[in-house]
Design a protein around this motif. Structure first.
Motif, mmCIF file in Angstrom:
data_model
loop_
_atom_site.group_PDB
_atom_site.id
_atom_site.type_symbol
_atom_site.label_atom_id
_atom_site.label_comp_id
_atom_site.label_asym_id
_atom_site.label_seq_id
_atom_site.Cartn_x
_atom_site.Cartn_y
_atom_site.Cartn_z
ATOM 1 N N CYS A 184 60.025 43.539 49.870
ATOM 2 C CA CYS A 184 58.942 44.051 49.660
ATOM 3 C C CYS A 184 57.609 43.717 50.635
ATOM 4 O O CYS A 184 57.448 42.265 50.742
ATOM 5 C CB CYS A 184 58.371 44.321 48.056
ATOM 6 N N GLY A 185 56.807 44.375 51.063
ATOM 7 C CA GLY A 185 55.553 44.307 51.564
ATOM 8 C C GLY A 185 54.521 44.324 50.700
ATOM 9 O O GLY A 185 54.485 44.445 49.453
ATOM 10 N N LYS A 186 53.212 43.940 50.956
ATOM 11 C CA LYS A 186 51.993 44.119 50.257
ATOM 12 C C LYS A 186 50.799 44.940 50.292
ATOM 13 O O LYS A 186 49.870 44.984 49.878
ATOM 14 C CB LYS A 186 51.176 42.518 50.513
ATOM 15 N N VAL A 187 51.461 45.986 50.952
ATOM 16 C CA VAL A 187 50.415 46.994 51.282
ATOM 17 C C VAL A 187 50.192 47.828 49.937
ATOM 18 O O VAL A 187 51.235 48.274 49.362
ATOM 19 C CB VAL A 187 51.248 47.885 52.336
ATOM 20 N N GLY A 188 48.966 48.196 49.809
ATOM 21 C CA GLY A 188 48.415 48.805 48.783
ATOM 22 C C GLY A 188 48.376 47.827 47.196
ATOM 23 O O GLY A 188 48.025 48.658 46.313
ATOM 24 N N VAL A 189 48.840 46.828 47.207
ATOM 25 C CA VAL A 189 48.775 46.041 46.051
ATOM 26 C C VAL A 189 47.319 45.190 45.911
ATOM 27 O O VAL A 189 47.239 44.528 46.876
ATOM 28 C CB VAL A 189 49.817 44.929 46.146
ATOM 29 N N LYS A 190 46.377 45.774 44.988
ATOM 30 C CA LYS A 190 44.980 45.560 45.190
ATOM 31 C C LYS A 190 44.835 44.107 44.324
ATOM 32 O O LYS A 190 45.412 43.909 43.343
ATOM 33 C CB LYS A 190 44.373 46.530 44.483
ATOM 34 N N ALA A 191 44.197 43.043 44.816
ATOM 35 C CA ALA A 191 43.833 41.994 44.274
ATOM 36 C C ALA A 191 42.806 42.141 43.131
ATOM 37 O O ALA A 191 41.669 42.704 43.468
ATOM 38 C CB ALA A 191 43.006 40.945 45.407
ATOM 39 N N LEU A 192 43.164 41.548 41.989
ATOM 40 C CA LEU A 192 42.063 41.676 40.964
ATOM 41 C C LEU A 192 41.070 40.346 40.913
ATOM 42 O O LEU A 192 41.342 39.438 41.588
ATOM 43 C CB LEU A 192 42.787 41.594 39.453
ATOM 44 N N THR A 193 40.004 40.625 40.187
ATOM 45 C CA THR A 193 38.980 39.778 39.888
ATOM 46 C C THR A 193 39.198 39.374 38.219
ATOM 47 O O THR A 193 39.049 40.626 37.523
ATOM 48 C CB THR A 193 37.624 40.131 40.102
ATOM 49 N N CYS A 194 39.138 38.163 37.639
ATOM 50 C CA CYS A 194 39.383 38.029 36.211
ATOM 51 C C CYS A 194 38.441 37.395 35.605
ATOM 52 O O CYS A 194 37.628 36.397 36.234
ATOM 53 C CB CYS A 194 40.708 37.379 36.056
ATOM 54 N N GLU A 195 38.358 37.438 34.268
ATOM 55 C CA GLU A 195 37.278 36.393 33.524
ATOM 56 C C GLU A 195 38.000 34.941 33.804
ATOM 57 O O GLU A 195 39.235 35.033 33.777
ATOM 58 C CB GLU A 195 37.123 36.697 32.261
ATOM 59 N N PHE A 196 37.146 34.079 33.907
ATOM 60 C CA PHE A 196 37.736 32.779 33.981
ATOM 61 C C PHE A 196 37.011 31.578 33.276
ATOM 62 O O PHE A 196 35.771 31.791 33.089
ATOM 63 C CB PHE A 196 37.733 32.224 35.678
ATOM 64 N N GLY A 197 37.631 30.699 32.646
ATOM 65 C CA GLY A 197 37.163 29.839 31.988
ATOM 66 C C GLY A 197 38.246 28.515 31.207
ATOM 67 O O GLY A 197 39.333 29.110 30.838
ATOM 68 N N ARG A 198 37.694 27.400 30.929
ATOM 69 C CA ARG A 198 38.597 26.669 29.988
ATOM 70 C C ARG A 198 37.866 26.281 28.681
ATOM 71 O O ARG A 198 36.495 25.833 29.395
ATOM 72 C CB ARG A 198 39.364 25.499 31.025
ATOM 73 N N LEU A 199 38.315 25.577 27.657
ATOM 74 C CA LEU A 199 37.659 25.203 26.667
ATOM 75 C C LEU A 199 38.362 24.611 25.652
ATOM 76 O O LEU A 199 39.447 25.231 25.375
ATOM 77 C CB LEU A 199 36.793 26.587 25.934
ATOM 78 N N THR A 200 37.924 23.267 25.219
ATOM 79 C CA THR A 200 38.708 22.645 24.233
ATOM 80 C C THR A 200 37.579 22.097 23.293
ATOM 81 O O THR A 200 37.028 21.205 23.676
ATOM 82 C CB THR A 200 39.899 21.547 24.438
ATOM 83 N N ILE A 201 37.680 22.604 21.865
ATOM 84 C CA ILE A 201 36.478 22.166 20.843
ATOM 85 C C ILE A 201 37.080 21.714 19.678
ATOM 86 O O ILE A 201 38.176 22.522 19.321
ATOM 87 C CB ILE A 201 35.394 22.996 20.965
ATOM 88 N N VAL A 202 36.451 20.989 18.842
ATOM 89 C CA VAL A 202 36.705 21.050 17.352
ATOM 90 C C VAL A 202 35.212 21.417 16.538
ATOM 91 O O VAL A 202 34.393 21.023 17.082
ATOM 92 C CB VAL A 202 36.818 19.392 16.966
ATOM 93 N N ARG A 203 35.529 22.412 15.739
ATOM 94 C CA ARG A 203 34.222 22.856 14.998
ATOM 95 C C ARG A 203 34.814 22.833 13.610
ATOM 96 O O ARG A 203 35.822 22.892 13.121
ATOM 97 C CB ARG A 203 34.288 24.287 15.258
ATOM 98 N N GLY B 169 47.589 22.643 31.161
ATOM 99 C CA GLY B 169 47.391 23.821 31.850
ATOM 100 C C GLY B 169 46.460 23.734 32.955
ATOM 101 O O GLY B 169 45.750 22.506 33.191
ATOM 102 N N VAL B 170 46.212 24.641 33.763
ATOM 103 C CA VAL B 170 45.171 24.555 34.822
ATOM 104 C C VAL B 170 44.042 24.349 34.436
ATOM 105 O O VAL B 170 43.295 24.937 33.558
ATOM 106 C CB VAL B 170 45.290 26.052 35.608
ATOM 107 N N GLY B 171 43.408 23.022 34.658
ATOM 108 C CA GLY B 171 41.966 22.723 34.060
ATOM 109 C C GLY B 171 42.252 22.165 32.864
ATOM 110 O O GLY B 171 41.076 21.630 32.245
ATOM 111 N N ILE B 172 43.086 21.870 31.900
ATOM 112 C CA ILE B 172 43.334 21.373 30.785
ATOM 113 C C ILE B 172 44.163 20.289 30.872
ATOM 114 O O ILE B 172 45.582 20.559 31.200
ATOM 115 C CB ILE B 172 43.678 22.251 29.765
ATOM 116 N N PHE B 173 43.914 18.982 30.243
ATOM 117 C CA PHE B 173 44.924 17.837 30.212
ATOM 118 C C PHE B 173 44.417 17.072 29.033
ATOM 119 O O PHE B 173 43.359 16.221 28.984
ATOM 120 C CB PHE B 173 44.935 17.006 31.521
ATOM 121 N N THR B 174 44.994 17.403 27.771
ATOM 122 C CA THR B 174 44.564 16.886 26.638
ATOM 123 C C THR B 174 45.607 16.303 25.665
ATOM 124 O O THR B 174 46.361 16.860 25.473
ATOM 125 C CB THR B 174 43.800 18.027 25.723
#
Length: 809
Positions: free
Chosen positions: A202-221, A354-359
């Motif tokens: 396959c080629g990439k013609v017509g496959v639109k690149a997305l923009t996504c919500e992004f963030g990382r969080l580890t907390i105790v509450r 995970g990406v950005g998470i090392f706990t």
């Protein structure tokens, strides 16, 4: 001259003549046609095959808006026979792929597919969406492809090259069209259709690149602070990537740990999934994951609301454990009273990557069992990799009752009691009891194992593996960790009751338990209904137990299955091996499938002849099953003959599931245990039992009436319903089993509103039936059910005036 040597048990050798070489239809055809030109027909050549080779049909159709690409191969093959298979590799609208394959050896020119009719139906008009894509089939280039509006839900433009390889076929076909997802997977992982080898690039013609919500969080509450909400950034994804949400919550008494990851991903789309990995009270783990590509910022989880509910108050027990979440140390952890039923203290380290998470999170809390398995074997939560490592602190090593015993006793000596030794267990191990009793007329064999085990806790289980009179088998198993010496079974009392006196029959069998041999076994009269003599060796394996016990006695059936498929009784592994003395040969039964849709099947019996037989397994009997559905203008008759593994050794059942006025549904099922006993020759075995009401006068209700094979009703006619009917039925019936796998669409008159023509019956003889209202696409039902829709070539007629099918399979 060819020779086939049968097993030595038969004591003979057969000499068979050489297999005759076949002549097959042969040819290759590749074409692109307009949809309006379908269906297509062809006239093949002929080809002489090598000895033992069969005939094959391999057909693939790709629909692409106004055009259809066809690839056909017919000729000789070494592949094994299989009935005609119709496979929907990708469903339209948009690009769709369907195939037909068949391999046969029963006669010359048996690969007789002559048109696209078995696989082609004119697609319904699709609602147009907002996305436009180029649409093209070409071996050279698609530069001049026409751009068209895609059907709604098809939001991606496919652009690939399909490589086709086979005898005489070497094609690279450029394909452009509409798809419902961004993937180079036009063929849904298919790599072979009959004799055609397939691959795509396959080629990439017509496959639109997305923009996504992004963030990382580890907390105790604190639990009282939930729900938690957050705001996020954004991330631009690579072409074809999607957006993901990955959330994990661990509740630990008064505290909650949260790990969140949002961003781009290569993983496949899936709807939101909420998973309870471990349920509280005590330590509990829940997660939320989602992958999407339908729009920018579609990973829009903004709080813990979808996964969090305030836990109910738990009744406190007697065990106290330290409770802690920490990335450093739990030395100052608070000790709390655990909920009742939580008798073990968990002490481990949870590793999150995970990406950005090392706990590395240290966790202590209350558990219902001693195990390093807080996550219940979960290793991945969306974009998060999770693992755990545990300390032994707080996990008390147990002392268990221990010992083994094997004994044969007279029935009159039971119940038996014993005393045992003791054993110190490894950290986290539990205590177990495993007891098996085999009663054999005047004798009882006992096998007992007690000691330490790694297996999970379970309450005492008493299992009747085989019920007497005659040979009977019962067992007791238990695993516990709540206190030392908790495996406290001390006698056969919980599993043994003196059997009642049995009525004697006419069969006599030797009765014996022995480790050496049963040559001097006493011959006793068996209970009535026990007509076979069992002769086998029981193999017992376990810690401290290694022995083979010879067993002879009375059984109600001829089978090497004293233990009813049981292979494990607690810490005991059990198996058996039998002599063939007294075991009759397997049955030979008539075999085949019948399917007809036509008028007046309730009045005119159908012939039900077979031209093939089948040798059954030792535990199987013969069966024949008929199902009749009559909607007025048309009737459906489905039949099956063959072998069946059933407890109903000799029985005949005739049922009226839905009766007039309105749709008539009736069935006939027979199981029998002699050679060729499923020999009914017509459907009169069912019809002769049906009521013969006078033709009713038409009422005031009008309904569509239809019974159609595979797909929604397209040939229904409106009829005036009989008096007493008040509703119109519109649904489908999915049948599997007995050599059949098919879906039928049904419409007609009903006395009362119902979604079940079969009155919720699931098993009809050898058929398994499921029903539903006609509220989903018929193609989806075929795909979800796995129906072909039938293993025999049933698409031979366009389902117009009649459809008839009979195959010996």
């Amino acid at each position: 001259m060819s020779f086939i040597l049968l097993p030595a048990l038969l004591g003979l050798t057969l000499m068979l003549p050489p297999m005759e070489a076949l002549t097959c239809q042969a040819g290759i055809w590749e074409t692109v046609r307009k949809t309006s030109e379908m269906p297509l027909s062809w006239t093949p050549e002929e080809e002489s095959c090598k000895d033992g080779w069969g005939c094959q049909d391999s057909l693939m159709l790709i629909e692409n808006g106004p055009e259809v690409f066809l690839e056909l191969s017919k000729g000789c093959t070494q592949k094994a026979d299989h009935e005609a298979r119709i496979t929907q590799h990708r469903k339209g609208p948009g690009l769709s792929v369907i195939s037909y394959t068949h391999v046969c050896r029963h006669k010359n020119l048996c690969n007789d597919l002559s048109s696209t009719r078995p696989v082609w139906t004119l697609p319904p008009s699709a609602v147009p969406g907002s996305v436009r894509c180029p649409v093209c089939f070409a071996e050279e280039g698609c530069k001049s492809a026409t751009e068209m509006t895609c059907p709604i839900g098809h939001t991606h433009c496919y652009n690939g090259v399909l490589h086709l390889r086979g005898v005489g076929i070497h094609t690279n076909l450029k394909v452009q069209g509409c798809m419902s997802q961004a993937a180079c997977n036009l063929l849904n992982e298919t790599q072979e259709i009959g004799t055609l080898g397939l691959s795509i690039r396959c080629g990439k013609v017509g496959v639109k690149a997305l923009t996504c919500e992004f963030g990382r969080l580890t907390i105790v509450r604190k639990a009282s602070e939930l729900p938690v909400r957050w705001t996020v950034g954004q991330e631009s994804c690579k072409d074809g990537w999607g957006c993901q949400d990955s959330l994990m919550l661990i509740e630990n008494g008064p505290q909650v740990f949260l790990a969140l990851s949002k961003g781009c991903t290569q993983k496949e789309d899936h709807e939101a999934r909420v998973t309870q990995h471990r349920e509280g009270s005590g330590l509990s783990v829940i997660s939320y994951t989602r992958v999407c590509r339908h729009k920018n910022f579609c990973n829009d989880l903004t709080s813990t609301d979808p996964v969090w509910t305030l836990p109910t108050s738990a009744v406190p027990g007697s065990v106290r454990c330290p409770v802690c979440f920490s990335e450093e140390s739990c030395e100052s952890a608070t000790e709390l009273t655990c909920p009742i039923g939580h008798t073990h203290c968990y002490n481990g380290t949870l590793q999150l990557r995970g990406v950005g998470i090392f706990t590395d999170l240290k966790v202590q809390g209350c558990m219902s069992q001693a195990a390093c398995n807080l996550l219940n074997d979960t290793q991945e939560i969306g974009a998060l990799s999770v693992s755990e490592k545990c300390n032994s602190d707080g996990v008390q090593a147990l002392t268990c009752q221990a010992g083994t015993l094997r004994a044969v006793r007279k029935t009159s000596e039971l119940p038996l009691e014993w005393t045992t030794g003791e054993e110190f267990c490894k950290d986290g191990w539990g205590c177990q009891d495993s007891l098996m009793l085999i009663e054999n007329g005047p004798q009882v064999f006992l096998a007992l194992s007690k000691g330490c085990t790694q297996k999970e806790d379970h309450e005492a289980r008493i299992t009747q593996h085989r019920k007497g009179p005659g040979l009977s088998v019962i067992s007791y198993t238990r695993v516990c960790r709540h206190k030392n010496f908790c495996n406290d079974l001390s006698s056969t009392g919980p599993v043994w009751t003196l059997p009642p006196s049995a009525v004697l029959g006419s069969v006599r069998c030797p009765v014996c338990f022995a480790e050496d041999g049963c040559k001097s076994a006493r011959e006793l009269t068996c209970p009535v209904g026990h007509t076979h003599c069992y002769n086998g060796v029981l193999h017992l394996r376990g810690v401290g137990i290694l022995g083979d016990l010879k067993v002879q006695g009375c059984m109600s059936q001829a089978a090497c299955n004293l233990l009813n498929e049981t292979q494990e009784i607690g810490a005991l592994s059990v198996s058996e091996k039998c002599d063939s003395v007294g075991v009759p040969p397997p049955l030979t039964c008539q075999k085949g499938v019948m399917l007809q849709i036509k008028e007046n099947l309730t009045q005119n019996p159908l012939p039900w002849n077979t031209f093939s037989t089948v040798t059954c397994d030792l535990k199987e009997v013969c069966q024949e099953t008929l199902l009749l559905i009559d909607v007025g203008p048309k009737s459906l008759m489905v039949g099956s003959k063959g072998c069946s593994k059933t407890e109903k050794k000799n029985s005949t059942t005739i049922s009226i599931h839905s009766e007039p006025p309105g749709v008539l549904v009736a069935s006939y099922a027979r199981f029998c245990s002699s050679n060729g006993c499923n020999r009914a020759t017509s459907s009169s075995v069912l019809l002769n039992t049906l009521p013969r009401p006078a033709a009713p006068a038409p009422g005031g209700l009008q309904c569509p009436a239809c019974v159609q094979f595979g797909g929604s009703c397209s040939n229904s006619v409106n009829i005036m319903c009989p008096p007493g009917t008040t509703h119109c039925y519109n649904g489908y019936l999915n049948l599997k089993g007995g050599g059949l796998s098919a879906i039928f669409s049904i419409q007609g008159c009903m006395v009362q509103p119902s979604s079940s023509l079969l009155n919720h019956t699931k098993n009809i003889g050898q058929f398994f039936a499921s029903e539903g209202p006609e509220n989903e696409d018929a193609g989806d039902k075929v795909r979800q059910s796995g129906a072909v829709p039938v293993r025999c070539l049933a698409w031979v007629v366009g389902l117009g005036i009649s459809l008839a099918l009979w195959c010996g399979i």
